[in-house]
Design an enzyme around this catalytic site. Sequence first.
Site, PDB file in Angstrom:
ATOM      1  N   CYS A  15       4.515 -71.919  16.921  1.00 51.93           N
ATOM      2  CA  CYS A  15       4.848 -72.260  15.530  1.00 51.93           C
ATOM      3  C   CYS A  15       5.370 -71.056  14.742  1.00 51.93           C
ATOM      4  O   CYS A  15       5.061 -69.914  15.063  1.00 51.93           O
ATOM      5  CB  CYS A  15       3.611 -72.822  14.836  1.00 51.93           C
ATOM      6  SG  CYS A  15       4.046 -73.744  13.359  1.00 51.93           S
ATOM      7  N   ASP A 137      -8.103 -76.828  13.475  1.00 49.93           N
ATOM      8  CA  ASP A 137      -7.693 -75.470  13.134  1.00 49.93           C
ATOM      9  C   ASP A 137      -8.818 -74.784  12.357  1.00 49.93           C
ATOM     10  O   ASP A 137      -9.819 -75.402  11.985  1.00 49.93           O
ATOM     11  CB  ASP A 137      -6.420 -75.608  12.257  1.00 49.93           C
ATOM     12  CG  ASP A 137      -5.639 -74.336  12.096  1.00 49.93           C
ATOM     13  OD1 ASP A 137      -6.069 -73.285  12.594  1.00 49.93           O
ATOM     14  OD2 ASP A 137      -4.577 -74.403  11.452  1.00 49.93           O
TER      15      ASP A 137
HETATM   16  O1  LIG Z   1       2.044 -70.538  10.137  1.00 52.78           O
HETATM   17  C1  LIG Z   1       1.903 -70.671   8.920  1.00 52.78           C
HETATM   18  O2  LIG Z   1       2.184 -69.747   8.150  1.00 52.78           O
HETATM   19  C2  LIG Z   1       1.368 -71.957   8.366  1.00 52.78           C
HETATM   20  C3  LIG Z   1       1.464 -72.189   7.016  1.00 52.78           C
HETATM   21  C4  LIG Z   1       0.983 -73.373   6.473  1.00 52.78           C
HETATM   22  C5  LIG Z   1       0.411 -74.328   7.286  1.00 52.78           C
HETATM   23  C6  LIG Z   1       0.306 -74.095   8.653  1.00 52.78           C
HETATM   24  C7  LIG Z   1       0.774 -72.928   9.212  1.00 52.78           C
HETATM   25  N1  LIG Z   1       0.701 -72.680  10.572  1.00 52.78           N
HETATM   26  C8  LIG Z   1      -0.185 -73.342  11.459  1.00 52.78           C
HETATM   27  O3  LIG Z   1      -1.407 -72.640  11.528  1.00 52.78           O
HETATM   28  C9  LIG Z   1      -2.013 -72.876  12.781  1.00 52.78           C
HETATM   29  C10 LIG Z   1      -2.636 -71.661  13.415  1.00 52.78           C
HETATM   30  O4  LIG Z   1      -2.014 -70.495  13.168  1.00 52.78           O
HETATM   31  P1  LIG Z   1      -2.553 -69.105  13.785  1.00 52.78           P
HETATM   32  O5  LIG Z   1      -2.199 -69.129  15.252  1.00 52.78           O
HETATM   33  O6  LIG Z   1      -4.016 -69.015  13.559  1.00 52.78           O
HETATM   34  O7  LIG Z   1      -1.796 -68.083  13.023  1.00 52.78           O
HETATM   35  C11 LIG Z   1      -0.964 -73.516  13.648  1.00 52.78           C
HETATM   36  O8  LIG Z   1      -1.281 -74.898  13.736  1.00 52.78           O
HETATM   37  C12 LIG Z   1       0.313 -73.356  12.888  1.00 52.78           C
HETATM   38  O9  LIG Z   1       1.145 -74.484  13.119  1.00 52.78           O
END
Ligand SMILES: O=C(O)c1ccccc1N[C@@H]1O[C@H](COP(=O)(O)O)[C@@H](O)[C@H]1O
Length: 218
Positions: A15, A137
Site C-alpha cells: 500500500c 489493523d
Molecule cells: O498508509 C497510509 O498512510 C494510510 C492512511 C490512511 C488510511 C490507511 C493507510 N494505510 C493502511 O494502513 C495499514 C497499515 O499500514 P502500516 O504497514 O502499519 O504502515 C495498511 O492497511 C495500509 O493500507
Amino acid sequence: MPKEVTSADLYIKICGLQTAATVAACVDSGVAAVGFVFAPGSPRTLTVERAIRLAGEVPETVESVGVFRNQPIDDVLAISNRVSLTTIQLHGGESLTDIRRLHREGFQTLKAFSAVAYNALSPQEKLGWAAERVLLDAVEPGAGVTFDAATLKSGALPTFWLLAGGLKSSNVSALLTSLFPRGVDVSSGVESSRGVKDPQLIRDFIHAARGAVPHGAH
Ligand SMILES: O=C(O)c1ccccc1N[C@@H]1O[C@H](COP(=O)(O)O)[C@@H](O)[C@H]1O
C-alpha cells in the site's frame, strides 16, 4: 488463514505506492493488490492525476486499490471511477450500506477495522461483516505500529480477512503462521523513510510472506 492457503494464493497487498518503479516491483513479484492512498493527511496521499498514470501500469490480474477514510461516498466513487480502480478500501466509520452501494457500482471492497474496534463488535455485527473482505489493523493505520495480535484468536473472524499494522519482512512469517489470515497488507514496513517505498524492501517482504506458507504452483 484457511490452512490450505499456499504461497500462490496468499493475498499480498502493498500500500501507499507513489512511483512507477515501486508499482513495477509489486507487479513483477506477483502481488494480489497495490494500494494508492486518497485519504488526506498521509505522506503517501497522491493526486488523482498521478494515480491515473500509476494505475495504468497495473495489469488486470492485480487489484488497484484506493484507500479512503471518512470521505463522502460520492467523492470516493468519483475518484475510483476516474482512476479506474478495481477495489475500494475504507478506513473510517463507513457502513455495510456504503459497502453494498460500492459493490452495486462494480467495485470490490476491503473494510478496515482496528483490531480493538473489531473485537468490540457484537456477535450480530460480526455476523453482518462475516461475508465481506475485512482488514484488521492497529488503531492508527499507516503508522507502522503493531498490535497485540493474540486478541484476534478468541472471537469469530470473517472468512476473508487481511492482517495489517506494523508488518515487515522480519515479523510477517511468525504472524502468518500464528493467525492464519487470508493475506497481508503493508505500507511502512517496505519504506526506506516515512512515505518513501523501497523496491528491494518490497521484494524482501513478499519473499518472507510467501516463505511462511506451503508452496503452491502458480
Ligand atoms: O498508509 C497510509 O498512510 C494510510 C492512511 C490512511 C488510511 C490507511 C493507510 N494505510 C493502511 O494502513 C495499514 C497499515 O499500514 P502500516 O504497514 O502499519 O504502515 C495498511 O492497511 C495500509 O493500507
